[in-house]
Design a protein around this motif. Structure first.
Motif, mmCIF file in Angstrom:
data_model
loop_
_atom_site.group_PDB
_atom_site.id
_atom_site.type_symbol
_atom_site.label_atom_id
_atom_site.label_comp_id
_atom_site.label_asym_id
_atom_site.label_seq_id
_atom_site.Cartn_x
_atom_site.Cartn_y
_atom_site.Cartn_z
ATOM 1 N N CYS A 19 -7.128 38.509 -19.753
ATOM 2 C CA CYS A 19 -5.969 37.606 -19.763
ATOM 3 C C CYS A 19 -4.655 38.344 -19.965
ATOM 4 N N GLY A 20 -4.726 39.636 -20.284
ATOM 5 C CA GLY A 20 -3.510 40.412 -20.465
ATOM 6 C C GLY A 20 -2.708 40.020 -21.680
ATOM 7 N N ALA A 24 -2.488 40.194 -26.250
ATOM 8 C CA ALA A 24 -2.916 40.939 -27.430
ATOM 9 C C ALA A 24 -4.209 40.333 -27.971
ATOM 10 N N PRO A 25 -5.135 41.163 -28.467
ATOM 11 C CA PRO A 25 -6.394 40.626 -29.007
ATOM 12 C C PRO A 25 -6.186 39.531 -30.047
ATOM 13 N N ALA A 26 -5.127 39.640 -30.849
ATOM 14 C CA ALA A 26 -4.885 38.635 -31.888
ATOM 15 C C ALA A 26 -4.710 37.244 -31.297
ATOM 16 N N ARG A 27 -4.170 37.163 -30.066
ATOM 17 C CA ARG A 27 -3.991 35.863 -29.417
ATOM 18 C C ARG A 27 -5.340 35.207 -29.131
ATOM 19 N N GLN A 37 -3.201 33.590 -19.635
ATOM 20 C CA GLN A 37 -3.638 33.264 -20.996
ATOM 21 C C GLN A 37 -4.139 31.828 -21.105
ATOM 22 N N SER A 38 -3.812 30.986 -20.108
ATOM 23 C CA SER A 38 -4.320 29.616 -20.107
ATOM 24 C C SER A 38 -5.837 29.588 -19.959
ATOM 25 N N GLY A 39 -6.413 30.685 -19.503
ATOM 26 C CA GLY A 39 -7.863 30.749 -19.331
ATOM 27 C C GLY A 39 -8.616 31.222 -20.554
ATOM 28 N N ILE A 40 -7.937 31.429 -21.673
ATOM 29 C CA ILE A 40 -8.610 31.974 -22.859
ATOM 30 C C ILE A 40 -9.775 31.086 -23.301
ATOM 31 N N ILE A 41 -9.553 29.783 -23.414
ATOM 32 C CA ILE A 41 -10.611 28.906 -23.927
ATOM 33 C C ILE A 41 -11.828 28.876 -22.994
ATOM 34 N N PRO A 42 -11.656 28.598 -21.688
ATOM 35 C CA PRO A 42 -12.855 28.606 -20.837
ATOM 36 C C PRO A 42 -13.528 29.973 -20.736
ATOM 37 N N LEU A 43 -12.768 31.057 -20.818
ATOM 38 C CA LEU A 43 -13.376 32.389 -20.769
ATOM 39 C C LEU A 43 -14.160 32.685 -22.046
ATOM 40 N N LEU A 44 -13.639 32.253 -23.190
ATOM 41 C CA LEU A 44 -14.393 32.415 -24.434
ATOM 42 C C LEU A 44 -15.688 31.607 -24.377
ATOM 43 N N ASP A 45 -15.607 30.419 -23.823
ATOM 44 C CA ASP A 45 -16.808 29.592 -23.691
ATOM 45 C C ASP A 45 -17.832 30.274 -22.789
ATOM 46 N N LEU A 46 -17.371 30.837 -21.694
ATOM 47 C CA LEU A 46 -18.262 31.553 -20.784
ATOM 48 C C LEU A 46 -18.914 32.749 -21.481
#
Length: 239
Positions: free
Chosen positions: A76-77, A79-82, A46-55
């Motif tokens: 990231c495994g 919940a979508p809300a996260r 889940q630590s990759g959420i921000i860079p993955l959203l940017d990508l």
């Protein structure tokens, strides 16, 4: 009706942005996905959420459809809300379609007293749009924002990733017309472009200090070769 859980509490369907809309990373971008996730322990994807959203945003033309956020949650495994709460918190993520050239105009005090209102009026008059609007041809979106951290070179705008500084109404029109031709001015050596010809934050007298390179703290051998060029920092960050 709006529910209080899941995407329905966060999102209203539009013609080009529904929960059923398809999104997936390209094969090339999946290489970046693997590179991003490799930076974190397997149980902290889940630590990759921000860079993955940017990508995802870069792949999708500068904005995030709901399907892209759902894809990031799957990878990231979590919940979508996260993912929704991250995308809705950080202003770097756009959940509505933007123009090819996204103009974020700083309107905070230093820029305001240096003429940001004149720059805003120039943009709105020249493009025929207001704050938060996009031109009919889809080229430009204008949004007034808070401080972008370039106060020494006010007034300024951030256009997509790049800073254009020391603006006047005349140079603003020059910038817009260059973009219409598909030829936005290239960034300077230090990753921004003052539009009055100066270098970075140097004043009219030129460089007055730091004439020599100060000695820094020693760096562990092999960690950093000191060759990163500020103008190519996006490439160094795997963009």
């Amino acid at each position: 009706q709006r529910s209080f859980a899941g995407s329905a509490a966060f999102h209203i369907d539009t013609e080009d942005n529904k929960s059923s809309t398809y999104f997936d990373f390209t094969e090339a971008n999946y290489e970046f996905v693997d590179k991003i996730l490799s930076k974190y322990p397997a149980n902290y994807k889940q630590s990759g959420i921000i860079p993955l959203l940017d990508l995802a945003q870069r792949q999708h033309g500068g904005w995030l459809p709901l399907a892209a956020m759902d894809k990031v949650s799957q990878i990231c495994g979590v919940a979508p809300a996260r993912v929704y709460e991250v995308a809705s918190f950080y202003t770097m993520f756009n959940r509505q379609k933007r123009g090819k050239y996204f103009l974020q105009l700083c309107g905070t005090t230093p820029c305001m007293i240096c003429g940001s209102n004149d720059i805003k009026n120039t943009i709105t008059d020249h493009l025929g749009i207001g704050d938060g609007e996009t031109t009919k041809d889809g080229l430009f979106t204008l949004l007034e924002v808070e401080c972008l951290g370039a106060c020494a070179n006010a007034p300024m705008i951030q256009m997509n990733d790049d800073y254009y500084e020391c603006l006047t109404p005349e140079t603003t029109i020059e910038l817009l017309e260059a973009c219409r031709k598909g030829e936005p001015p290239l960034m300077g050596k230090w990753g921004s472009l003052p539009m009055n010809g100066q270098v970075s934050c140097e004043g009219p007298l030129g460089k007055t200090s730091l004439h020599t390179i100060p000695e820094g703290c020693p760096v562990e051998e092999g960690r950093f070769d000191g060759k990163v060029d500020p103008a190519s920092v996006k490439e160094q960050m795997a963009y």
